[in-house]
Design an enzyme around this catalytic site. Structure first.
Site, PDB file in Angstrom:
ATOM      1  N   GLU A 185      -6.961   4.707   7.691  1.00 47.79           N
ATOM      2  CA  GLU A 185      -6.770   6.121   7.358  1.00 47.79           C
ATOM      3  C   GLU A 185      -8.028   6.705   6.704  1.00 47.79           C
ATOM      4  OE1 GLU A 185      -3.034   5.574   5.315  1.00 47.79           O
ATOM      5  OE2 GLU A 185      -2.180   4.972   7.248  1.00 47.79           O
TER       6      GLU A 185
ATOM      7  N   GLU B 266      -5.763  -5.044  10.349  1.00 45.76           N
ATOM      8  CA  GLU B 266      -4.722  -4.033  10.581  1.00 45.76           C
ATOM      9  C   GLU B 266      -5.015  -3.295  11.892  1.00 45.76           C
ATOM     10  OE1 GLU B 266      -2.698  -2.751   6.688  1.00 45.76           O
ATOM     11  OE2 GLU B 266      -4.538  -1.615   6.840  1.00 45.76           O
TER      12      GLU B 266
ATOM     13  N   HIS C 290      -9.709   1.020   4.914  1.00 45.06           N
ATOM     14  CA  HIS C 290      -8.411   1.271   5.543  1.00 45.06           C
ATOM     15  C   HIS C 290      -8.595   2.262   6.694  1.00 45.06           C
ATOM     16  CE1 HIS C 290      -4.321   2.563   6.252  1.00 45.06           C
ATOM     17  NE2 HIS C 290      -3.940   1.438   5.668  1.00 45.06           N
TER      18      HIS C 290
ATOM     19  N   LYS D 123       0.175   4.262  -0.294  1.00 46.37           N
ATOM     20  CA  LYS D 123      -0.445   5.471   0.268  1.00 46.37           C
ATOM     21  C   LYS D 123      -0.169   6.654  -0.673  1.00 46.37           C
ATOM     22  CE  LYS D 123      -0.109   3.302   4.704  1.00 46.37           C
ATOM     23  NZ  LYS D 123      -0.146   3.396   6.147  1.00 46.37           N
TER      24      LYS D 123
ATOM     25  N   GLY E 115       2.085   2.104  10.702  1.00 50.16           N
ATOM     26  CA  GLY E 115       3.043   3.201  10.561  1.00 50.16           C
ATOM     27  C   GLY E 115       3.731   3.594  11.856  1.00 50.16           C
TER      28      GLY E 115
ATOM     29  N   SER F 132       3.063  -2.323  10.313  1.00 53.77           N
ATOM     30  CA  SER F 132       4.518  -2.403  10.526  1.00 53.77           C
ATOM     31  C   SER F 132       5.092  -3.780  10.216  1.00 53.77           C
ATOM     32  CB  SER F 132       4.875  -1.961  11.948  1.00 53.77           C
ATOM     33  OG  SER F 132       4.475  -0.614  12.154  1.00 53.77           O
TER      34      SER F 132
ATOM     35  N   ASN G 168       0.874  -1.173   0.000  1.00 54.16           N
ATOM     36  CA  ASN G 168       0.000   0.000   0.000  1.00 54.16           C
ATOM     37  C   ASN G 168       0.910   1.222   0.000  1.00 54.16           C
ATOM     38  OD1 ASN G 168      -1.808   2.044   0.472  1.00 54.16           O
ATOM     39  ND2 ASN G 168      -2.317   1.411   2.575  1.00 54.16           N
TER      40      ASN G 168
HETATM   41  P1  PGA Z   1       2.585   0.105   7.621  1.00 62.32           P
HETATM   42  O1  PGA Z   1       1.150   0.357   6.930  1.00 62.32           O
HETATM   43  O2  PGA Z   1       3.116  -1.201   7.077  1.00 62.32           O
HETATM   44  O3  PGA Z   1       3.414   1.273   7.230  1.00 62.32           O
HETATM   45  O4  PGA Z   1       2.338   0.016   9.097  1.00 62.32           O
HETATM   46  C1  PGA Z   1       0.251  -0.704   6.697  1.00 62.32           C
HETATM   47  C2  PGA Z   1      -1.005  -0.149   6.052  1.00 62.32           C
HETATM   48  O5  PGA Z   1      -1.410   0.975   6.386  1.00 62.32           O
HETATM   49  O6  PGA Z   1      -1.635  -0.804   5.199  1.00 62.32           O
END
Ligand code: PGA
Length: 246
Positions: free
Chosen positions: A93, A163, A91, A11, A169, A209, A9
């Site tokens: 976000e 997640e 997601h 982003k 993140g 992560s 992803n």
């Molecule tokens: P990350 O993000 O691996 O940077 O924690 C995962 C995601 O948001 O899909």
């Protein structure tokens, strides 16, 4: 059937040249280990990468109406029309920064399935939910509110990405046991709502992560079918190592 999946992803990262380079670096070095590899890319690059990529390109977002006065939005119909097959829905976000609620996510899921886009439905609890020991209930409620109206056949085409919000993140990862426990729980509620065959057919992947150092211990868990990778998907070396760790 449960598939092994590693999905990046991106982003809102990378310029055009970087996007091309990263897609090529991954496409040209895919190991032959039966893992389905995806890159979920910013919408401005969807068409370009779709045309040249040998790995699957997915959309990070799409609007459920086919067309209309929705300035700035891109419809699922338009996404499908350029040949994209997969889309992220739910997601954290989108839920937390853009206020997408469960009813809207349900509409997005219906629209994606209507247009035969393969949905990656993301769910996961906040740190507060976990500290208050509400994490199972939260994830169950997210699935119940946005997915469990689907018939069994439609449900089988959904990929679930667990997640935990506190791990996205942040550098903090759920332990393999914590993740596996939740994946097993997700499968058990799907079995209860539908049947065991449906639960056994759905891929449940982990995100938060996930990196080369922890991918293999996560992927070894019985109920973890792969990963949705944010930060580590932006470096071809790290992303390829994660794919290799299956
Ligand atoms: P990350 O993000 O691996 O940077 O924690 C995962 C995601 O948001 O899909």
């Amino acid at each position: 059937m449960r598939k092994k999946i590693v999905a990046g992803n991106w982003k809102m990262h990378l310029n055009k040249k970087e996007a091309i380079n990263l897609n090529e670096a991954v496409s040209n070095n895919i190991p032959q280990n039966n893992v389905e590899v995806y890159q979920f890319v910013p919408s401005v690059y969807l068409d370009m990468l779709q045309e040249r990529s040998t790995i699957k390109i997915g959309a990070q977002n799409g609007y459920p109406e086919d067309a209309g006065a929705f300035t700035g939005e891109v419809s699922m119909l338009q996404i499908k029309n350029i040949g994209i097959q997969s889309i992220l829905i739910g997601h954290s976000e989108r839920r937390h920064k853009f206020g997408e609620d469960e009813q809207f996510l349900k509409e997005k899921l219906d629209a994606a399935l209507y247009h035969q886009l393969e949905p990656f439905f993301c769910c996961g609890e906040t740190l507060q939910d976990r500290e208050q020991k509400n994490h199972f209930e939260t994830v169950h409620e997210q699935l119940h509110a946005s997915c469990f109206h689907l018939g069994a056949e439609a449900m089988r085409s959904v990929i679930i990405a667990y997640e935990p919000v506190w791990a996205i993140g942040t550098g903090e990862t759920a332990t393999p046991e914590q993740a596996n426990e939740m994946h097993e729980f997700i499968r058990s509620v799907i079995a209860k709502r539908y049947d065991q065959t449906t639960a056994d057919a759905i891929s449940v992947i982990y995100g938060g992560s996930c990196k080369p150092e922890n991918a293999s211990s996560l992927f070894q868990q019985q109920h973890i079918d792969g990963g949705l990778i944010g930060g580590a998907s932006l470096k071809s070396k790290d992303f390829l190592e994660i794919i290799q760790s299956f």
